[in-house]
Design a protein around this motif. Sequence first.
Motif, short mmCIF file in Angstrom:
data_model
loop_
_atom_site.label_atom_id
_atom_site.label_comp_id
_atom_site.label_asym_id
_atom_site.label_seq_id
_atom_site.Cartn_x
_atom_site.Cartn_y
_atom_site.Cartn_z
N SER A 70 0.84 -21.13 -7.95
CA SER A 70 1.26 -19.73 -7.86
C SER A 70 0.45 -18.86 -8.81
O SER A 70 -0.14 -19.35 -9.78
N THR A 77 12.84 -17.70 3.11
CA THR A 77 13.32 -16.55 2.34
C THR A 77 12.61 -16.46 1.00
O THR A 77 12.92 -15.58 0.19
N THR A 78 11.66 -17.38 0.75
CA THR A 78 10.84 -17.31 -0.46
C THR A 78 9.38 -17.49 -0.07
O THR A 78 9.07 -18.00 1.01
N PHE A 79 8.48 -17.09 -0.98
CA PHE A 79 7.06 -17.28 -0.72
C PHE A 79 6.74 -18.76 -0.57
O PHE A 79 5.95 -19.15 0.30
N ARG A 85 2.66 -11.15 -6.05
CA ARG A 85 2.87 -12.57 -6.29
C ARG A 85 2.31 -13.37 -5.12
O ARG A 85 2.41 -12.95 -3.97
N GLY A 111 8.89 -7.87 -1.30
CA GLY A 111 8.89 -9.33 -1.43
C GLY A 111 8.34 -10.06 -0.22
O GLY A 111 7.28 -9.70 0.29
N VAL A 112 9.10 -11.06 0.26
CA VAL A 112 8.61 -11.87 1.39
C VAL A 112 8.49 -11.06 2.68
O VAL A 112 7.86 -11.51 3.63
N GLU A 152 6.35 -7.22 -5.24
CA GLU A 152 7.71 -7.15 -5.77
C GLU A 152 7.81 -5.90 -6.65
O GLU A 152 7.09 -5.79 -7.65
N GLU A 190 8.69 -21.24 0.51
CA GLU A 190 9.17 -21.75 1.81
C GLU A 190 8.20 -21.36 2.93
O GLU A 190 7.85 -22.20 3.77
#
Length: 198
Positions: A137, A48-50, A121, A86-87, A77, A52
């Motif tokens: 990042s 659920t995140t970049f 991002r 996002g993801v 984003e 991860e």
Amino acid sequence: MTSEKPRLVVATRNAHKTAEIREMVGDRFEVLDATAFPGLSEVEETGTTFLENATLKAVAVSQGVGGLVLSDDSGLEVDALDGRPGVWSSSFGGEEGNHAKNNERLIREMAGIAERSARFRCVMVLARDGEVVADFSGAVEGRILDRAQGEGGFGYDPLFAPDGHDSSFAELGSEVKNSMSHRGRALQEVMAWMEAQG
């Protein structure tokens, strides 16, 4: 006597992404991607995140390939959309990897919205033998344009103008884009880390 270039395997089957990374890395590494290893399974991006998702890809591919593996997960984003897509940037339009549908939905959702600030991002993860070695990042701030501009780049590039520019990433060309992009900034960190390792 010449020494062989070290190999860097990028955990992707996205030819655009591989080409961008290869161009930015230059001749310091032999850059390959997952298409060079037909036995590798597809990695499901369930994070659920970049971070991860990048970790999932780097770890999985590094279990099947020797040496350093680099993965990235990146996306757009948009502040007015509470950080979406996002993801889920690559499937925002309802079909994985369909850039036209993704851009159409973004234009539709941003119609009539004055606040257009956004950022690309990117999170990159290096792994070896199934273990995370480091993560990095990068981000680039900008705004969403009213309509697509330019033929270059890929993904949301025609709709994103980085701060300080009226042109979209698709109009600026790869050299300018790579010098300031989220992926370029993350990759600079990766290269600095790798050089520090000797």
